[in-house]
Scaffold this motif. Structure first.
Motif: not given
Lengths: 317, 523
Positions: B378-381, B384-386, B425-428
């Motif tokens: 959903l955020r394209g990260t 690794d960052t995710a 929440l990870l989708a902000r």
């Protein structure tokens, strides 16, 4: 507007587009093949002047797009065009070939359904035990044998060595029903692989369903074993099997070229094979339309059945 | 429900010294129980205390690979009835509701002439449904289980047991997932079941319901009975213990900044109408919400009975219910009705956490991967960052790394619900929809999740919460409450106002039912 109706309408529209795409592709591919109907008709006297004359007579010298448009214009009236090789209407070819193909397909499906579901349920009931392992390994082994190999094997053993059955349907024409013995081998070969994939799918679905809380509840409340299996568990195992069955029927109606060629059965597969050899483009295109429509309709039917068997899947947007 | 003559009859089901071992570990150890006709025996304990295993033993069912010693006897003929915690699981998704009911009834009408069997079976089915408080259930029989509300599903399952003529009914957390009115009705219902002379074995972690119903109480902890006896005595002992949840002094969710009039709402609903297909019979309107606003940083509780359209409202917001009219505006831009037509940003902005956390995770992949995936999708990260972000978020929700690297099967329901929150929440998100996320959990875990939601709204500036709940105590934590009844938005306003001076008759009855349930249990 009913969701179901709009779903069917959308799928049919998409199907028309898909069939058109298939026809275009088939036309383009036959155009790309070296040689054309004129070369094929000229036979063993490939004299350039003669080929040119035939080409002109068949109006093959016109641009490809024009020929395609000409042929497509006849479609709405049910006119599939005429064969380049014989001058007979293409619809005639299809009608002749459809009989034997339909007969083979119906016989195969009539045996496939009870056999596939029955063995699948049987294996699931005995999950992990001898019978299940036997069914699973035999189906895997048979599935691994391609139909041309199985066909040759059966002809060699049952027809040539033992002489129990006629090796091919040569000489019987389209009157296959009058010679049921000639149908045994082709039906066996057609049946072999679909039965295996169906059995394995039904088995997997049934194992899940039999372990489910709703089946436990039905058992707990005294519903008889067979009723639980066939009316409570099986409907949940059917959805993937129904899809597979549709693909199988599609294959049986549209492309059993190898088996028809092997047993010399004058069905649609043989018609297609001959038409390609003679570069008889209108016949190939006519078959492409028929196969395309069949595929679209069968898959749509399978989706509708699956929707009925897994009604929840219709809920998610 | 004490009946003077209840003790004279012998037990219809009895467990003596039951011990159930899985992989050498005792999940139930030395439990004895006698279910007397017309009496309610409550097995009380937190999740994992062994009460469900004990209850299932009465049905003659044990976990796979279990070693069982001890004695389980059913003196009554015929099987025991069972109402599981999630009634939907025992309803066949591919068959209409009537399928199993009719099969049960069919076995009872064999003595009739063949021509009359079908109508006699149908009559029995309808009578059992009416006894389970589903009057006029004929149209219901044609539906599939997913077309029923949770409460209706439970009543259908109860009807199966009543139809069966079971002498013992094991009810596993029957009030879980029910609103105060229904809860109070289930209490009456089970009391009525007991009054028919049926022995009820109630497995519950809901102290109110246990106190309202139980004649005998057996308190379990870690597979052992720690307290047992007639209800009043056992309860006195329990008072000092830990099975009672402190229902009072729940801190409210933090208030939204500023007055709601000045800040622009993050979500606006205008003239929303949602429909439901009812087979070939056309459509029914299941929800009408003319006007509803949600401000940034605000929490809105949507309350109502089961089947009132709460979940449909949430599904409309999330784009899961396609058949809707009206407008849902996110920051002023309209959201397409179906999530298939929503862009990534819109999908991320509205996140949904479901009631059944276990069903919301793929059992074959570690929890961490599934949580991190949200940020990737959903955020394209990058992956690794995710993963790093997921670990931080999960840790802040109290889930350590070694736990979230496990597969979902090795986490508890409460832990998975936290993970589901982290995943959302990870989708902000701007709007977080929580659909009954605490109703499957025991009191202590539920308290933890609610506290967590409180801190989320406080710490994540601007996150708005839509809390779908049947529980007025939970709803009281929100800033505002919207009340749904029969698909109509009957009242909405500040939480305190709605709870103290309800305007609509339905809200009044809802608040009163909750008060009555508390009063009856003598809190």
């Amino acid at each position: 507007m009913s969701g179901l109706r709009s779903f069917v309408a959308r799928r049919l529209l998409l199907g028309v587009a898909q069939t058109a795409a298939v026809v275009l592709l088939v036309f383009a591919l036959t155009e790309m093949l070296p040689g054309d109907a004129a070369v094929a008709l000229a036979g063993d006297q490939p004299d350039p002047a003669r080929i040119e004359a035939i080409r002109e007579a068949l109006r093959l010298d016109r641009p490809a797009v024009e020929r395609l448009a000409d042929w497509a214009a006849g479609l709405p009236h049910g006119d599939f065009g005429t064969s380049l090789a014989s001058g007979r209407p293409v619809a005639r070819y299809i009608a002749d070939g459809f009989g034997p193909t339909l007969l083979l397909a119906s016989l195969t499906v009539a045996l496939l359904v009870p056999l596939g579901f029955g063995l699948g349920v049987l294996a699931a009931r005995h999950e992990g035990r001898l019978l299940d392992r036997l069914v699973s390994s035999v189906t895997l082994a048979v599935y691994a044998v391609p139909e041309f190999a199985l066909g040759v094997l059966l002809v060699t053993v049952l027809a040539l060595r033992l002489g129990w059955l006629p090796p091919t349907a040569v000489g019987y024409g389209t009157d296959l029903l009058g010679h049921p013995a000639a149908l045994v081998l082709p039906v066996l070969v057609l049946l072999a692989r679909p039965v295996c994939s169906l059995v394995r799918l039904v088995r997997a679905g049934m194992i899940d369903a039999l372990a489910s809380p709703y089946v436990a509840q039905a058992r707990r409340y005294g519903v008889s074993g067979a009723r639980v299996r066939y009316t409570h568990a099986l409907p949940n195992a059917l959805a993937p099997a129904a899809q597979q069955l549709a693909r199988t029927i599609d294959w049986l109606l549209c492309g059993v070229i190898v088996v028809e060629a092997l047993y010399v059965i004058p069905g649609l597969g043989t018609v297609l094979l001959n038409a390609v050899a003679e570069r008889d483009v209108p016949v190939v295109q006519g078959l492409a339309v028929v196969f395309g429509v069949l595929t679209v309709v069968l898959n749509l039917a399978a989706d509708l059945v699956a929707r009925r068997l897994a009604p929840r899947s219709g809920v998610a947007a | 429900m004490n009946h003077e003559n209840g003790t004279t009859a012998g037990p219809v089901a009895e467990i003596r010294d039951l011990r159930v071992e899985i992989d050498g570990r005792a999940v139930v150890d030395g439990v004895s129980l006698a279910a007397l006709p017309g009496r309610v025996t409550a097995l009380v304990g937190a999740s994992g205390s062994g009460k469900t295993t004990t209850g299932l033993a009465l049905l003659g069912e044990y976990p796979p690979g279990a070693r069982v010693t001890g004695d389980v006897r059913l003196s009554a003929d015929g099987p025991a009835g069972y109402i599981p915690q999630h009634p939907a699981t025992v309803l066949n998704p591919a068959r209409r509701v009537r399928a199993l009911l009719t099969d049960i009834a069919r076995t009872q009408v064999g003595h009739l002439p063949p021509g009359r069997r079908r109508s006699a079976a149908r009559e029995r089915v309808l009578r059992a449904l009416a006894e389970a408080q589903l009057p006029d259930a004929a149209p219901l029989l044609r539906r599939y289980p997913h077309q029923l509300s949770g409460g209706q599903q439970q009543r259908v399952v109860l009807a199966q047991a009543l139809l069966l003529g079971a002498r013992v009914i094991v009810a596993d957390e029957p009030t879980t997932g029910q609103d105060a009115l229904t809860k109070s009705r289930i209490v009456d219902q089970l009391a009525a079941v007991a009054a028919r002379g049926i022995a009820v074995v109630l497995l519950s972690h809901d102290p109110d319901v246990v106190r309202a119903l139980a004649d005998e109480v057996i308190v379990m902890r870690s597979g052992r009975v720690v307290e047992s006896g007639p209800a009043p005595d056992a309860w006195r002992a329990v008072q000092a213990g830990r099975t009672r949840e402190p229902l009072v002094d729940q801190p409210p969710f933090p208030q939204a900044d500023g007055s709601t009039g000045t800040v622009r709402p993050v979500l606006r609903i205008r003239d929303l109408t949602a429909r439901h297909h009812d087979g070939a019979r056309g459509t029914t309107v299941v929800l009408r919400a003319p006007r509803l606003n949600l401000h940034p940083g605000e929490s809105l509780a949507v309350v109502g009975r089961s089947g009132s359209g709460k979940t449909t409202l949430a599904r409309c917001l999330a784009g899961l219910h396609r058949d809707q009219d009206g407008r849902i505006l996110l920051d002023g831009t309209p959201l397409p009705p179906s999530l298939r037509n929503r862009g990534r940003a819109h999908l991320a902005a509205v996140q949904y956490v479901f009631q059944d956390a276990r069903a919301a995770f793929d059992e074959h992949r570690p929890v961490l991967h599934q949580v991190a995936r949200t940020a990737v999708r959903l955020r394209g990260t990058d992956a690794d960052t995710a993963t790093r972000e997921a670990l931080t978020t999960l840790a802040s929700l109290g889930l350590p790394e070694d736990l979230v690297r496990r597969h979902p099967g090795r986490c508890s329901g409460g832990e998975l619900q936290r993970a589901a929150l982290a995943r959302a929440l990870l989708a902000r998100p701007r709007v977080l929809i929580c659909d009954e996320i605490t109703s499957g959990l025991d009191p202590i875990t539920r308290r933890g999740i609610l506290d967590l939601l409180t801190s989320l709204v406080r710490d994540r500036g601007g996150l708005s919460l839509v809390l779908i709940t049947h529980d007025l105590d939970t709803a009281a934590r929100a800033d505002r409450i919207a009340v749904l009844d029969g698909g109509e938005l009957v009242e909405h306003g500040p939480a305190e106002r709605v709870l103290t001076t309800p305007q609509h008759p339905f809200t009044v009855s809802l608040v009163e039912a909750a008060a009555r349930l508390t009063a009856r249990t003598g809190t």
